[in-house]
Design an enzyme around this catalytic site. Structure first.
Site, PDB file in Angstrom:
ATOM      1  CB  SER A 311      -0.932   0.013   1.221  1.00 21.30           C
ATOM      2  OG  SER A 311      -0.182  -0.019   2.426  1.00 21.30           O
ATOM      3  CG  HIS A 339      -3.781  -2.747   0.024  1.00 25.39           C
ATOM      4  ND1 HIS A 339      -3.086  -3.227   1.105  1.00 25.39           N
ATOM      5  CD2 HIS A 339      -4.317  -1.570   0.422  1.00 25.39           C
ATOM      6  CE1 HIS A 339      -3.187  -2.376   2.110  1.00 25.39           C
ATOM      7  NE2 HIS A 339      -3.924  -1.367   1.725  1.00 25.39           N
ATOM      8  CE  LYS A 371      -7.301  -1.900   2.687  1.00 30.10           C
ATOM      9  NZ  LYS A 371      -7.120  -2.570   3.987  1.00 30.10           N
TER      10      LYS A 371
END
Length: 552
Positions: A311, A339, A371
């Site tokens: 990230s 992610h 996410k």
């Protein structure tokens, strides 16, 4: 020689799976810019285009001025602390009370130096309160400070329609309520908003079982277990997988949740350089040859821990090489796909699909729903044996409240959309749009002359700013243009690598991205942020990998 695969300390054993079929044809592979031919004699293949990543060096003057900036701010910090000690300047920081002066201090004053004298100067760039759904645009509450960021007060004004370039809303599913969310409303009416119990007591609902079966189907694994908090999915489950007498090999840029879980486990931790297979293989070889310190006994388990997409760097895990090393040294592999799941791969199934690798080659697949799925919580997936072990031994299953039913339904809805089980192609279109937006935004930033990090397919795009003063000025100027950005500096990044981190979403229109790019072009000229000279750095390399062979 040590046997890292044996002697499990728990009541389960991780399995090394069979090698891939040798029927596939040979392909070219790239390792950190070096192209070589990989013959498919039972060895995994990977594609060169997936491992193309950019870590360009900054010009020397940018680094020099960055360190000078921190040095000047530090000197002024010592001067202001001197003035505060002599009551010349008012001290707004927390201090010990006079009546407690003979007690052991609660904290060391020097440890708060950075927060007191550097962070406070630019604190207005973080923790900005949002008052709407985190869609491609959001509303923000305006706040001001009358004492140089020690305290804030709200003006009552709402900053409307700020373009959101900071949320991990990759597929645009974290948006305002619409008719497609009707099932979530129905679940709320039937189950209520909370469970008020743990999974091991009265907190396992049929919705949880439905979600777990869907996650396992989505990932093409035997079983999965879901948890109510993404951070706890790592920190509370890793101690149930490894313990004393085990070895964890952790990527140096792993998330704090992985680091905390590793520390809580009691296992020995060794760190390898980010995405550097030479560094990892050296640690693996030493672990197998020398075993545990002092006793020289074989490690009970050797667990490699890495992330799918990082990230802060925007880089993608070099999964094929890690799988090859894992098999070669009989280690186990734990991948955090927080992610990457729902954002990477043709159908959003993460880095295993991105590289065309069978998920059975990864022993533990971890991910979060915070996410791409627009919800909260996380999961661990893999063999049924591992998941059943966690149902009994996971700290999160035993002590944490179960996932809220409406949240579980939101994840089910998102998964069905991505998998096409809702009867539409909307999920696939969102994935394709995310990929297009990512490539377009990255390419335009490169053309403008900014230094950006990471893989061209990663929807997280770090843009290097370097200097602390420019970090604050950039964020403030962008907000004036009604663009919300996330800026990150030390200690979340190395001292000389402060950056802005853009998160691209499928919900961003081309007009929105062009508006942001136009503002970035202007800011780049105003603040002189266009550092790129198109020089490729050896970062994050530690060793010369030209001599490194994947084959046995």
């Amino acid at each position: 020689m040590a046997d890292p695969g044996g002697g499990a300390i728990c009541s389960w054993n991780l399995h090394n799976h069979k090698k891939q079929s040798n029927s596939s044809q040979s392909r070219n592979c790239t390792k950190n810019g070096i192209v070589k031919e990989a013959q498919q004699n039972g060895k995994p293949h990977f594609y060169d285009k997936h491992i193309v990543e950019s870590f360009e060096e900054a010009p020397l003057h940018a680094i020099v001025f960055t360190y000078m900036g921190y040095g000047i701010v530090t000197l002024f910090g010592y001067l202001r602390d001197f003035l505060r000690n002599w009551k010349i300047e008012k001290c707004n920081a927390a201090t010990e009370r006079e009546e407690q002066k003979d007690f052991v201090p609660l904290y060391q004053d020097f440890e708060n130096f950075y927060t007191r004298n550097i962070y406070m100067r630019i604190r207005d760039n973080w923790n900005r309160p949002i008052c709407s759904a985190p869609g491609p645009r959001f509303d923000m509450m305006e706040r001001v400070s009358d004492d140089y960021n020690w305290m804030f007060r709200f003006t009552g004004r709402i900053i409307k329609d700020v373009i959101n370039m900071g949320s991990y809303n990759f597929l645009g599913l974290a948006d305002r309520y619409d008719e497609s969310m009707k099932t979530i409303k129905d679940v709320l009416e039937v189950y209520g908003s909370g469970v008020a119990s743990t999974r091991q007591e009265m907190g396992t609902l049929d919705k949880h079982k439905e979600l777990e079966d869907l996650v396992a189907e989505f990932l093409n694994v035997e079983a999965a277990m879901v948890f109510g908090m993404g951070f706890a999915t790592n920190s509370m489950n890793i101690p149930a997988l490894v313990g004393k007498g085990c070895l964890i090999l952790s990527d140096e840029l792993n998330h704090t949740s992985l680091v905390l879980g590793a520390r809580l486990s009691g296992a020995t931790i060794r760190v390898f350089k980010h995405n550097n297979m030479q560094s990892l293989e050296k640690l693996l070889r030493d672990a197998v040859i020398y075993g545990q310190p002092r006793t020289r006994r074989a490690w009970k388990k050797i667990l490699i821990m890495a992330e799918g997409v990082y990230s802060m760097e925007g880089s993608i895990l070099h999964l094929p090489q890690i799988v090859a090393l894992k098999k070669k040294y009989k280690a186990y592999l734990y991948i955090d796909e927080a992610h990457s799941i729902g954002a990477v791969g043709p159908t959003g199934r993460g880095v295993t699909e991105f590289f065309g690798i069978d998920p059975s080659n990864v022993d533990v697949l971890m991910g979060t729903f915070t996410k791409s799925f627009g919800a909260s919580g996380g999961y661990i997936a893999g063999s049924k044996e591992i998941v059943d072990h966690l149902r009994v031994h996971s700290h999160s299953a035993a002590y944490a409240t179960s996932m809220s039913p409406p949240i579980a339904e939101q994840i089910i809805r998102s998964l069905k959309l991505i998998m096409g089980l809702d009867g539409t192609m909307q999920g696939l279109r969102r994935l394709q749009q995310l990929a297009k937006n990512t490539r377009y935004f990255r390419q335009r930033l490169k053309e403008m002359g900014f230094i950006i990090y990471g893989n061209e397919n990663a929807p997280i795009i770090p843009m290097l700013l370097y200097m602390p003063g420019k970090l604050a000025a950039f964020s403030r100027h962008m907000l004036e243009k009604k663009i919300g950005v996330v800026v990150v500096g030390f200690p979340a990044t190395p001292l000389a690598e402060a950056r802005a981190r853009f998160c691209v979403s499928a919900a961003h229109t081309r007009e929105m991205l062009d508006t942001v790019l136009e503002a970035l072009d202007e800011m780049g000229d105003l603040l002189q942020l266009k550092y790129s000279r198109h020089r490729q750095s050896a970062r994050p390399e530690l060793y010369d990998e030209t001599s490194f062979e994947l084959d046995d």
